[in-house]
Scaffold this motif. Structure first.
Motif, PDB file in Angstrom:
ATOM      1  N   TYR A  78       0.806  -1.217   0.000  1.00 26.03           N
ATOM      2  CA  TYR A  78       0.000   0.000   0.000  1.00 26.03           C
ATOM      3  C   TYR A  78       0.843   1.272   0.000  1.00 26.03           C
ATOM      4  O   TYR A  78       0.369   2.332  -0.398  1.00 26.03           O
ATOM      5  N   ARG A  80       2.103   2.564   2.855  1.00 31.42           N
ATOM      6  CA  ARG A  80       1.786   3.283   4.095  1.00 31.42           C
ATOM      7  C   ARG A  80       2.981   3.434   5.020  1.00 31.42           C
ATOM      8  O   ARG A  80       2.899   4.118   6.034  1.00 31.42           O
ATOM      9  N   LYS A  81       4.083   2.769   4.685  1.00 27.31           N
ATOM     10  CA  LYS A  81       5.238   2.791   5.586  1.00 27.31           C
ATOM     11  C   LYS A  81       6.461   3.402   4.909  1.00 27.31           C
ATOM     12  O   LYS A  81       7.584   2.948   5.072  1.00 27.31           O
ATOM     13  N   ASN A  82       6.177   4.435   4.107  1.00 27.91           N
ATOM     14  CA  ASN A  82       7.232   5.217   3.450  1.00 27.91           C
ATOM     15  C   ASN A  82       8.066   4.412   2.462  1.00 27.91           C
ATOM     16  O   ASN A  82       9.247   4.717   2.250  1.00 27.91           O
ATOM     17  N   ASN A 123      -3.425   7.547  -5.736  1.00 31.25           N
ATOM     18  CA  ASN A 123      -2.099   7.494  -5.129  1.00 31.25           C
ATOM     19  C   ASN A 123      -1.224   6.527  -5.928  1.00 31.25           C
ATOM     20  O   ASN A 123      -1.667   5.981  -6.949  1.00 31.25           O
ATOM     21  N   TYR A 125      -0.134   3.577  -5.114  1.00 29.59           N
ATOM     22  CA  TYR A 125      -0.683   2.219  -5.020  1.00 29.59           C
ATOM     23  C   TYR A 125      -1.745   1.986  -6.089  1.00 29.59           C
ATOM     24  O   TYR A 125      -1.693   1.008  -6.845  1.00 29.59           O
ATOM     25  N   HIS A 152     -12.755  -1.277   0.918  1.00 32.05           N
ATOM     26  CA  HIS A 152     -12.036  -1.364   2.192  1.00 32.05           C
ATOM     27  C   HIS A 152     -12.555  -2.557   3.008  1.00 32.05           C
ATOM     28  O   HIS A 152     -13.760  -2.670   3.221  1.00 32.05           O
ATOM     29  N   SER A 161      -2.245  -0.348  10.715  1.00 33.31           N
ATOM     30  CA  SER A 161      -2.046   0.787   9.819  1.00 33.31           C
ATOM     31  C   SER A 161      -3.301   1.098   9.008  1.00 33.31           C
ATOM     32  O   SER A 161      -3.411   2.162   8.410  1.00 33.31           O
ATOM     33  N   LYS A 162      -4.259   0.177   9.001  1.00 28.47           N
ATOM     34  CA  LYS A 162      -5.504   0.404   8.265  1.00 28.47           C
ATOM     35  C   LYS A 162      -6.452   1.275   9.079  1.00 28.47           C
ATOM     36  O   LYS A 162      -6.382   1.323  10.300  1.00 28.47           O
ATOM     37  N   PHE A 163      -7.375   1.920   8.369  1.00 36.24           N
ATOM     38  CA  PHE A 163      -8.200   2.948   9.002  1.00 36.24           C
ATOM     39  C   PHE A 163      -9.000   2.425  10.195  1.00 36.24           C
ATOM     40  O   PHE A 163      -8.909   2.954  11.311  1.00 36.24           O
ATOM     41  N   SER A 166      -6.836   1.146  13.033  1.00 32.18           N
ATOM     42  CA  SER A 166      -6.179   2.278  13.676  1.00 32.18           C
ATOM     43  C   SER A 166      -7.132   3.014  14.615  1.00 32.18           C
ATOM     44  O   SER A 166      -6.766   3.377  15.738  1.00 32.18           O
ATOM     45  N   ARG A 250      -7.098  14.616   2.102  1.00 32.78           N
ATOM     46  CA  ARG A 250      -5.924  14.393   1.277  1.00 32.78           C
ATOM     47  C   ARG A 250      -6.148  14.904  -0.143  1.00 32.78           C
ATOM     48  O   ARG A 250      -7.286  14.975  -0.613  1.00 32.78           O
TER      49      ARG A 250
END
Length: 288
Positions: A78, A80-82, A123, A125, A152, A161-163, A166, A250
């Motif tokens: 995804y 999500r971790k840079n 994005n 992804y 989703h 890390s998912k909405f 989280s 975003r």
């Protein structure tokens, strides 16, 4: 040789949940994994699973050693971790394209792809996910392809890390203030058990498909992000303050994402879990 099913992403949340279920009806399974992936959890399910790495040499060996008739692709990244754009491209375009190449060369009949409901330019992804979907369409005269546009999904033990995971983590730990957007975005969230049953429904009806097929998958219902977050707070009994409007949306934010599940319904599938039921089960399973 016994017909084999190839599964990617089996060390991830969705792939592992699917693997648990398909092992109940299918014995010949090949799992494609990264060389560094931890396979202890998978090995404990069944000692007969064959493991192959994602490199080209290993993939070629896998197709030569097994009579593969179906590829089920869950693996993704995804970002999500840079991770870099090159890592995201490799995971979501280059690797599945290599898998598709060998599938065609070895006369594999079906390729079930886990795509995305996100638009092309949302994005990095979604950019590469959608590019691979176009590759599937291009080669669909040589291999029957089912491209699942997955909304989703969520469930017990999912990645924090998912909405939804989280939000549950923050509220179960009573984080004092949780900053959010206005929460007006409409989303279709589907519970993990419903996702798995939809994939199994496809496999049970696989002979009804030909060419390239697009199959949106979600619950068929949409709710605002605000309502979802407020429901999590109510069910979890959290004391957190929900600060809607504190952060901007975003860039390229999708305002409405919902799945037309009529194609799945025509096969006899319907989701069994409402949003409130799925959230309750997920929250109850949470451990601090």
């Amino acid at each position: 040789m016994t017909k084999s099913v190839v599964i990617t992403g089996a060390t991830g949340y969705l792939g592992f949940k699917f693997l648990e279920k398909i092992l109940e009806v299918k014995s010949s399974i090949c799992v494609v994994k990264r060389e560094t992936s931890d396979i202890l959890k998978i090995s404990s399910l069944c000692k007969n699973i064959k493991f192959y790495n994602t490199d080209e040499v290993s993939l070629d060996k896998m197709f030569k050693e097994n009579d593969v008739d179906m590829i089920i692709h869950f693996a993704t990244l995804y970002g999500r971790k840079n991770e870099s754009i090159f890592q995201i491209k490799e995971a979501n375009l280059d690797f599945p394209l290599l898998l598709l190449k060998y599938g065609i060369e070895h006369n594999v009949k079906y390729f079930i792809n886990t795509g995305t409901s996100l638009p092309y330019l949302t994005n990095q992804y979604s950019l590469f996910k959608n590019q691979f979907s176009e590759c599937l369409q291009f080669f669909s005269s040589k291999i029957i392809t089912l491209n699942i546009l997955l909304e989703h999904f969520y469930g017990p033990d999912d990645d924090d890390s998912k909405f939804i995971s989280s939000m549950i983590y923050r509220m179960k730990n009573n984080m004092l203030d949780i900053e959010l957007t206005e929460g007006t975005q409409l989303r279709d969230f589907i519970f993990i058990d419903d996702v798995i049953s939809a994939y199994l429904c496809l496999i049970n009806n696989i002979n009804k498909f030909s060419g390239f097929n697009i199959l949106p998958l979600g619950s068929g219902e949409v709710f605002t992000i605000r309502r979802i977050v407020e429901t999590i707070k109510d069910v979890s009994g959290s004391n957190s303050n929900l600060l809607f409007g504190k952060i901007p949306m975003r860039e390229n934010e999708l305002l409405c994402s919902d799945a037309d599940i009529s194609k799945f319904q025509s096969l006899g599938w319907n989701p069994k879990f409402s949003l409130s039921e799925g959230l309750k089960l997920t929250i109850e399973s949470y451990k601090k």
